[in-house]
Scaffold this motif. Structure first.
Motif, mmCIF file in Angstrom:
data_model
loop_
_atom_site.group_PDB
_atom_site.id
_atom_site.type_symbol
_atom_site.label_atom_id
_atom_site.label_comp_id
_atom_site.label_asym_id
_atom_site.label_seq_id
_atom_site.Cartn_x
_atom_site.Cartn_y
_atom_site.Cartn_z
ATOM 1 N N ASN A 168 0.656 -1.255 -0.019
ATOM 2 C CA ASN A 168 0.105 -0.107 0.150
ATOM 3 C C ASN A 168 1.059 1.410 0.170
ATOM 4 O OD1 ASN A 168 -2.326 -1.434 -0.037
ATOM 5 N ND2 ASN A 168 -2.881 -1.344 1.987
ATOM 6 N N THR B 175 -2.028 10.834 -5.793
ATOM 7 C CA THR B 175 -2.878 10.535 -6.554
ATOM 8 C C THR B 175 -2.498 10.449 -7.893
ATOM 9 O OG1 THR B 175 -4.552 11.607 -4.856
ATOM 10 C CG2 THR B 175 -5.194 11.153 -7.225
ATOM 11 N N LEU C 71 -0.889 4.366 -1.578
ATOM 12 C CA LEU C 71 -2.525 4.248 -1.022
ATOM 13 C C LEU C 71 -1.987 4.602 0.259
ATOM 14 C CD1 LEU C 71 -3.911 0.717 -2.408
ATOM 15 C CD2 LEU C 71 -4.295 3.144 -3.055
ATOM 16 N N ASP C 72 -0.993 4.699 1.039
ATOM 17 C CA ASP C 72 -0.851 4.733 2.370
ATOM 18 C C ASP C 72 0.413 5.488 2.767
ATOM 19 O OD1 ASP C 72 -1.772 4.733 5.034
ATOM 20 O OD2 ASP C 72 -1.895 2.845 5.261
ATOM 21 N N ARG D 96 -0.247 7.640 -8.370
ATOM 22 C CA ARG D 96 -1.050 6.286 -8.873
ATOM 23 C C ARG D 96 -1.932 6.389 -9.998
ATOM 24 N NH1 ARG D 96 -3.262 7.558 -3.541
ATOM 25 N NH2 ARG D 96 -5.407 8.046 -4.422
#
Ligand SMILES: Nc1ncnc2c1ncn2[C@@H]1O[C@H](COP(=O)(O)OP(=O)(O)O)[C@@H](O)[C@H]1O
Ligand SMILES: [Mg+2]
Lengths: 788, 238
Positions: free
Chosen positions: B56, B85, B61-62, B88
């Protein structure tokens, strides 16, 4: 760009359509009621204005005892006066062939040639009277409708003591009599009171008023000062028995319509916000649930690179979409209903035409308000999507946390059925949602009470007026002051059992620089038929000396008990006297002041004169009495109270009935929207739990009971809260309706609370059962297989 | 160690702690790793060892509690939410254990969800063809089997031609036969598109298909192995 998300949006919307529809209906009610109240209000006020303009409704009015027609030149010479109309106005008893009880009319002169120059008549049928002693008349439309009169029909009237046969040549409307009531009364009685217009020469001789007038209307220049013109008029008319000129606010038709319009306007501030508020929190509840349900999808969208704002907007759009459906429904419903309501009003008020114009601004404002409500409702729910971290969102949600609640803590839960325990735990787990659901149902309950109590108050006032205050069967009004011997004659009329004299004089009261025109009524101290009553419906005993004045007038004039006020008589006598305030009364209606009739006559230096009598009579002798009354020259009019009571109930009963049905429908929409959404959310949250119960062998019915228990508890909680809310709301409405002349009592009958509670409860049951049917559709296997 | 390849991921003493005080959970206790571009790596460890936490963070994501992580030259641990963001969106394709398809969108639309926001994507049809699902592209997730859903998820992850493919227990919810089909799709993509791929699993058997295996236990990388002769997924059994 984000087309695929829009596809998801539409599919979500379609999937949730029943919930979306329930919310949209509530929003539609908000938009609709706004269009109705504003649309109807505007239509009526514009129609009123256009009517006033096209038919030259006057600005200032005055009654005179008798003034010569040549005074017209002096009146027109007053600064700011652009037009004036002089005429004769008298009241007369009518003898209508098929009617036993007497009716009366106001007889008004129109010039011998053409229409009047102000307050012109709109001839709806037939032609204006010919004059030349033809005895042709025009009658007001409401009166014609009540009797089914057509041009060519005839009836008799006693004019100046002489019975004359009159023939209807026209049915007419006038801007002066949009709302027609007998002087000094509140409610119309179209069967027993009408307006008759007749050529001047046909009237003047009957009343010995050749070459003279007793009523004046004036149109002023737009910029001219009303007060200055009134002052000049008063000076000019005083020698001729002028009783003081007054503006439109003193004209009964005008002031009644304005009060009605104010009420309509007030509605636009009360109803729409309630609906939009409820719609906002329904949007909130539903979106919050949807977002909770889709947290993994949200996490995924974030993981693959969608911005938080894009995702937030995606859910916001769902709220806006629902609002838009509501707006369209509301527009359609509002466009239709506002037109309908305006037509009903126009008919009730007897407008010759109706100006109804759809203006885009109300539509836009209503839409805007609905969108704002949807946005406010969405914001809080949508904020959760922004806060959601993708890593957390993708992980399975933590199992819901249940807490011990008070029943557990005090060890009572052992004694309570499991279903109830589940319901209570669930409620305490989502206190905000439970609170919002309760609030929504309470708002609906409150709305009902605030809408329905008006009937109770009206009934109370009817009871107060007709059974506690004016208990006479009839009131006889004489053409001239009655001497004691004339009173004796009235007592000797067939069937008359009791006759109480009264005396009425128009007065102007002054205290320092404060002034007010009103009516001074003299009544016997121990009057038993027509009594003055206070707010507790107790009769007020008039003091032996001095005047009794209503509380409202006391505050207008700033006087206290034992202050001395100056009272000027407006009967043409020019008399002024100083009177002591010996009592201040609390009353529902009127600014009239009272004195003991003996004391009044003493001060006037006259012996026991009266203007008429309140009587009670033996109903077996009714026919005899009425036929005699109809042919007695000294009697100008007779009012039958019980008959007008019936009429009143008829007139208002219908509109109150419509109002009640509309309120019930609106409240039902709210309850339905709230209960349906909250239960659907319940069902979606607890589908697993309920399916597990089914697997364990619970019947559908038992599972339904568990689901229904919660909403049942909330409804039971909401109804009393709604009662409180509704009571204070009703208080506000009553207060809003209060005018100088009128104080609406706040009366809410138990049956009204009962009805409100019942409607809400039934609406709850209906929507609950619609949701409950889905329990049968619970797919046991699928529910248990999906990941929680 | 093959040092001739460029590095995709590098971490330095990466620490992740959930919560604080007595209830604190130390998911990562100082992870140092190196992952070359283009390889297929398997991250093996028991449940709770910190694999998902690590991935993650690598996938943006983390965020880590301390320590550093780089993707190429980009220091991930220094990026804010907006930059993560974007990272990703531009670089990473994810495949999760529970597929995480949007149920209200068809297979094709689930893939289009990604292609719509990418710079140089393949068409959803092409992506689905690569996982052998072109003929099911108008089906909704509820009309697909678990293995098919996971292959849609893979199509969705590769459609934007990501630099990195991160797969967290991609076969975890599948039976072995279907799981092998999914692994085949991943291997094909790694060899055809040369996409750097990291597969997380607690299934030791799967290590045989990888170029490189990282072993994880208790929040740390405990061992690293290079597999000169990865086998085809069809040869794997569990
Ligand atoms: N959001 C979280 N809050 C608290 N603890 C967590 C959270 N996510 C993971 N953990 C804990 O961190 C440790 C590592 O978890 P994870 O990375 O999911 O392991 P794996 O993927 O190897 O099974 C576990 O002990 C887990 O309970
Ligand atoms: Mg994991």
């Amino acid at each position: 760009m984000v087309k695929i998300l829009n596809i998801k949006l539409l599919r979500d919307f379609v999937r949730l359509w029943t919930q979306a529809l329930a919310i949209a209906l509530v929003a539609a009610a908000g938009v609709g009621t706004m269009l109705i109240s504003v649309g109807t209000y505007r239509a009526l006020i514009e129609t009123q204005q256009a009517y006033y303009e096209r038919y030259d409704f006057a600005d200032i009015f005055a009654n005179i005892i008798r003034a010569p027609n040549r005074l017209l030149d002096d009146i027109l010479a007053i600064d700011g006066v652009i037009r004036a109309d002089i005429r004769i106005e008298k009241s007369a008893i009518l003898d209508i062939p098929y009617m036993k009880d007497p009716a009366s009319a106001k007889i008004i002169s129109i010039p011998d040639i053409g229409n009047s120059s102000l307050n012109r008549l709109f001839v709806q049928k037939g032609h204006l009277p010919k004059g030349d002693k033809s005895n042709e008349i025009a009658i007001s439309q409401a009166f014609a409708d009540a009797h089914g009169f057509e041009p060519g029909d005839s009836f008799s009237a006693i004019m100046g003591g002489v019975k004359r046969k009159l023939t209807i040549s026209a049915i007419a409307l006038s801007p002066e009599f949009i709302y027609t009531v007998r002087d000094g009364e509140m409610f119309p009685d179209d069967k027993r009171f009408g307006i008759i217009w007749m050529r001047y020469s046909d009237i003047a001789s009957a009343y010995n008023l050749n070459g003279a007038f007793n009523y004046l209307s004036v149109k002023k220049d737009k910029g001219a000062s009303q007060a200055a013109i009134i002052k000049n008029l008063d000076n000019l008319l005083k020698p001729y028995g002028g009783t003081g000129a007054y503006d439109r606010s003193g004209q009964s038709s005008h002031s009644y319509i304005n009060a009605e319009l104010t009420g309509l306007k007030a509605m636009s501030f009360v109803l729409p916000p309630i609906f939009l508020l409820v719609a906002a929190f329904l949007v909130n509840m539903t979106l919050a649930r949807l977002i909770a349900l889709e947290r993994e999808q949200i996490g995924l969208l974030k993981a693959i690179g969608y911005k938080s704002s894009t995702i937030a907007w995606h859910y916001m759009k769902l709220g806006l979409l629902v609002a838009n459906v509501g707006i369209i429904f509301g527009w359609v419903f509002g466009a239709y209903a506002s037109r309908l309501l305006a037509q009903v009003y126009a008919q009730f008020f007897k407008f010759p035409f109706l100006l109804f114009q759809d203006r885009p601004d109300v539509y836009l404002i209503a839409a805007f308000a609905a969108l704002i409500a949807a946005i406010l409702g969405s914001l809080q729910a949508v904020r959760a999507t922004i806060r959601l971290s993708p890593a957390v969102a993708m992980a399975p949600p933590a199992p819901p946390i249940y807490r011990q609640f008070f029943l557990d803590r005090i060890g009572l839960s052992k004694y309570v059925p499991q279903g109830l325990i589940m319901a209570l735990r669930n409620l305490s787990r989502r206190p905000l949602r439970a609170a919002l659901t309760t609030l929504g149902i309470s708002l609906a309950t409150g709305l009902l009470i605030a809408g329905l109590f008006i009937n109770d108050s009206l009934e109370y006032m009817i009871d107060a007026t007709y059974f506690k205050a004016d208990r006479q069967q009839a009131t006889i009004i004489s053409t001239k002051p009655l001497t004691p011997s004339a009173m004796q004659e009235i007592r000797r009329l067939p069937g008359v059992m009791v006759a109480e004299p009264f005396r009425v004089i128009g007065v102007k009261i002054t205290n320092g620089n404060r002034q007010k025109r009103t009516i001074l009524t003299g009544k016997p101290k121990n009057a038993d038929l027509s009594r003055i009553i206070d707010l507790n419906l107790e009769p007020i005993i008039l003091p032996e000396y001095g005047v009794a004045i209503p509380e409202m007038l006391a505050s207008i004039l700033n006087v206290k008990i034992s202050d001395v006020i100056e009272v000027e008589l407006l009967d043409g006598s020019d008399k002024k006297m100083k009177l002591q305030v010996s009592q201040i009364m609390q009353q529902f209606m009127g600014l009239g002041i009272y004195m003991e009739i003996g004391a009044l006559n003493k001060i006037l230096g006259e012996s026991s004169l009266s203007n008429g009598a309140n009587i009670s009579f033996d109903t077996n002798k009714t026919d005899e009495l009425f036929s005699l009354v109809k042919s007695t020259p000294t009697i100008a009019g007779i009012t039958l109270l019980r008959k007008s009571l019936q009429m009143l109930r008829q007139t208002f009963g219908e509109s109150i009935g419509i109002m009640r049905d509309v309120m019930i429908a609106l409240a039902a929409i709210i309850v339905f929207g709230v209960v349906y959404n909250s239960m659907r959310i319940q069902l979606s949250e607890r589908a697993r739990e309920l399916a597990s119960l089914r697997v364990l062998g619970f019947t559908k019915f038992e599972v339904s009971v568990i689901l229904l228990t919660e909403i049942f508890i909330l409804t039971m909680l909401a109804i009393p809260i709604g009662f409180l809310l509704g009571t204070s709301w009703a208080g506000l409405v009553a207060y809003e309706y209060q005018t100088e002349l009128f104080r609406m009592p706040l009366i809410i009958e138990r049956s009204t609370y009962g009805l409100a509670g019942l409607v809400v409860f039934i609406a709850m049951l209906v929507s609950a059962f619609i949701v409950q049917r889905r329990i049968s559709g619970l797919d046991l296997i699928a529910v248990l297989k999906t990941r929680d | 160690m093959t040092n001739n390849k460029k590095t995709a991921f590098r971490t330095e003493n990466l620490v992740k702690t959930y919560g604080s005080g007595e209830t604190a959970v130390h998911a990562l206790r100082g992870v140092d790793l190196l992952m070359p571009l283009g390889e297929m790596t398997v991250l093996l460890g028991q449940s709770g060892s910190g694999k998902s936490t690590l991935v993650n963070i690598l996938g943006g994501l983390d965020s880590a509690t301390s320590g550093k992580a780089w993707f190429l030259d980009k220091e991930l641990t220094a990026l804010n939410d907006k930059a993560l963001t974007n990272y990703r969106r531009e670089n990473v394709g994810f495949v999760f254990q529970f597929y995480n398809l949007v149920p209200s969108l068809t297979a094709r639309e689930n893939v289009a969800l990604v292609t719509e926001i990418s710079k140089n994507p393949m068409s959803p049809e092409e992506a689905l063809e690569r996982v052998g699902l072109k003929n099911r592209m108008n089906h909704f997730p509820s009309q697909l089997s678990g293995g098919e859903q996971q292959r849609v998820a893979i199509a969705r992850a590769i459609a934007k031609r990501p630099n990195i493919l991160l797969c967290d227990e991609p076969t975890g919810a599948l039976d072995s036969k279907t799981g092998i089909g999914v692994l085949e799709a991943l291997v094909d993509i790694n060899s055809e598109l040369n996409t750097t791929t990291l597969i997380i699993t607690h299934n030791a058997e799967i290590q045989r298909i990888a170029h490189r295996i990282l072993f994880m236990a208790d929040g740390q990388i405990t061992d690293e192995k290079i597999n000169r002769n990865p086998v085809k997924p069809s040869k794997v059994k569990w």
